[in-house]
Motif scaffolding. Structure first.
Motif, PDB file in Angstrom:
ATOM      1  N   UNK A  62     -18.587   5.855   7.070  1.00 52.78           N
ATOM      2  CA  UNK A  62     -17.770   6.794   7.844  1.00 52.78           C
ATOM      3  C   UNK A  62     -18.463   8.140   7.950  1.00 52.78           C
ATOM      4  N   UNK A  63     -18.114   8.873   8.986  1.00 54.19           N
ATOM      5  CA  UNK A  63     -18.573  10.250   9.145  1.00 54.19           C
ATOM      6  C   UNK A  63     -17.412  11.198   8.862  1.00 54.19           C
ATOM      7  N   UNK A  64     -17.748  12.416   8.467  1.00 49.47           N
ATOM      8  CA  UNK A  64     -16.715  13.390   8.157  1.00 49.47           C
ATOM      9  C   UNK A  64     -16.930  14.671   8.941  1.00 49.47           C
ATOM     10  N   UNK A  65     -15.831  15.377   9.191  1.00 47.66           N
ATOM     11  CA  UNK A  65     -15.848  16.757   9.683  1.00 47.66           C
ATOM     12  C   UNK A  65     -14.923  17.521   8.749  1.00 47.66           C
ATOM     13  N   UNK A  66     -15.449  18.421   7.954  1.00 47.07           N
ATOM     14  CA  UNK A  66     -14.662  19.087   6.919  1.00 47.07           C
ATOM     15  C   UNK A  66     -14.719  20.601   7.094  1.00 47.07           C
ATOM     16  N   UNK A  67     -13.552  21.225   7.071  1.00 48.01           N
ATOM     17  CA  UNK A  67     -13.494  22.679   7.158  1.00 48.01           C
ATOM     18  C   UNK A  67     -13.901  23.281   5.818  1.00 48.01           C
ATOM     19  N   UNK A  68     -14.599  24.396   5.856  1.00 49.62           N
ATOM     20  CA  UNK A  68     -15.075  25.061   4.640  1.00 49.62           C
ATOM     21  C   UNK A  68     -14.441  26.438   4.572  1.00 49.62           C
ATOM     22  N   UNK A  69     -13.761  26.725   3.458  1.00 54.11           N
ATOM     23  CA  UNK A  69     -13.094  28.014   3.296  1.00 54.11           C
ATOM     24  C   UNK A  69     -13.506  28.654   1.970  1.00 54.11           C
TER      25      UNK A  69
END
Length: 236
Positions: A62-69
């Motif tokens: 799977x591929x991911x798109x993750x927000x970074x805070x």
């Protein structure tokens, strides 16, 4: 966390107590995995961009798109320092509704040295929101990492995935935070916060399936008579 390819959706912990647990352990465990993740695009909120999660998702294909805070300060600093002013715009869209105009700009940058497993690109979304009644303008910049290699997904497709994730945030988490006042909950022991979050999700889902769009009004309606929840559930 939400899986794309028109696939399953899962939501991460949102209460103050849930977030505390998330900081302790938000790894994706094999027992919690779902089959058929190969080639899926998984979007994740700020509790989930951990190295173990990235490795596990890539191991599943799977591929991911993750927000970074701010809970990942090193990675966030690295993303902010990229020369975004010199990077071309990849996608732009605008929506109008609920008394406001929102314009979103997406930029993508290939970058091989991001401090996250399998990360191939950095993303930045700039959202401009204008209140059409008071003319108040707010600008928000969000940074993401993704394992999608350059060219694997268009800017429009990535933007659509992010909007889908925000839709979940608005329709579920925002309601839990406001209508059910999760952040004020004193239930913090053991697994009880997650149990309560599940019960709130159930209540919201039942109300929506009953055709209710205003969850606060639906909650008041059901609270006024003990038989009304049973009728909605079809138990009478």
């Amino acid at each position: 966390m939400a899986a794309g390819r028109d696939g399953p959706c899962r939501t991460g912990p949102r209460t103050a107590a849930d977030r505390h647990e998330a900081q302790r352990d938000t790894r994706v465990h094999p027992s919690s995995g779902r089959p058929g993740l190969e080639n899926a695009i998984v979007t994740a909120d700020a509790a989930h961009p951990q190295h173990a999660n990235g490795l596990w998702l890539r191991g599943q294909g799977a591929h991911y798109i993750a927000v970074v805070k701010g809970n990942h300060p090193g990675l966030l600093k690295q993303l902010r320092k990229l020369p975004w002013a010199d990077i071309a715009l990849d996608h732009k869209d605008r929506t109008r509704g609920r008394g406001r105009l929102e314009v979103r700009h997406l930029k993508t940058a290939a970058f091989r040295h991001l401090d996250h497993p399998g990360a191939r690109q950095a993303l930045r979304v700039m959202r401009r929101r204008k209140d059409l009644t008071g003319n108040k303008l707010t600008i928000e910049r969000l940074h993401f990492v993704t394992s999608l290699p350059p060219g694997a997904a268009s800017g429009a497709r990535i933007a659509a995935r992010l909007r889908g994730h925000w839709k979940i945030e608005n329709q579920l988490h925002h309601v839990r935070d406001t209508t059910f006042a999760e952040d004020s909950s004193t239930v913090r022991a053991g697994r009880l916060p997650r149990v309560m979050a599940g019960l709130r999700n159930l209540a919201i889902s039942v109300c929506r399936q009953d055709g209710r769009t205003n969850i606060a009004a639906a909650s008041r309606h059901h609270a006024r008579h003990p038989g009304r929840p049973l009728v909605t559930l079809g138990w009478t």
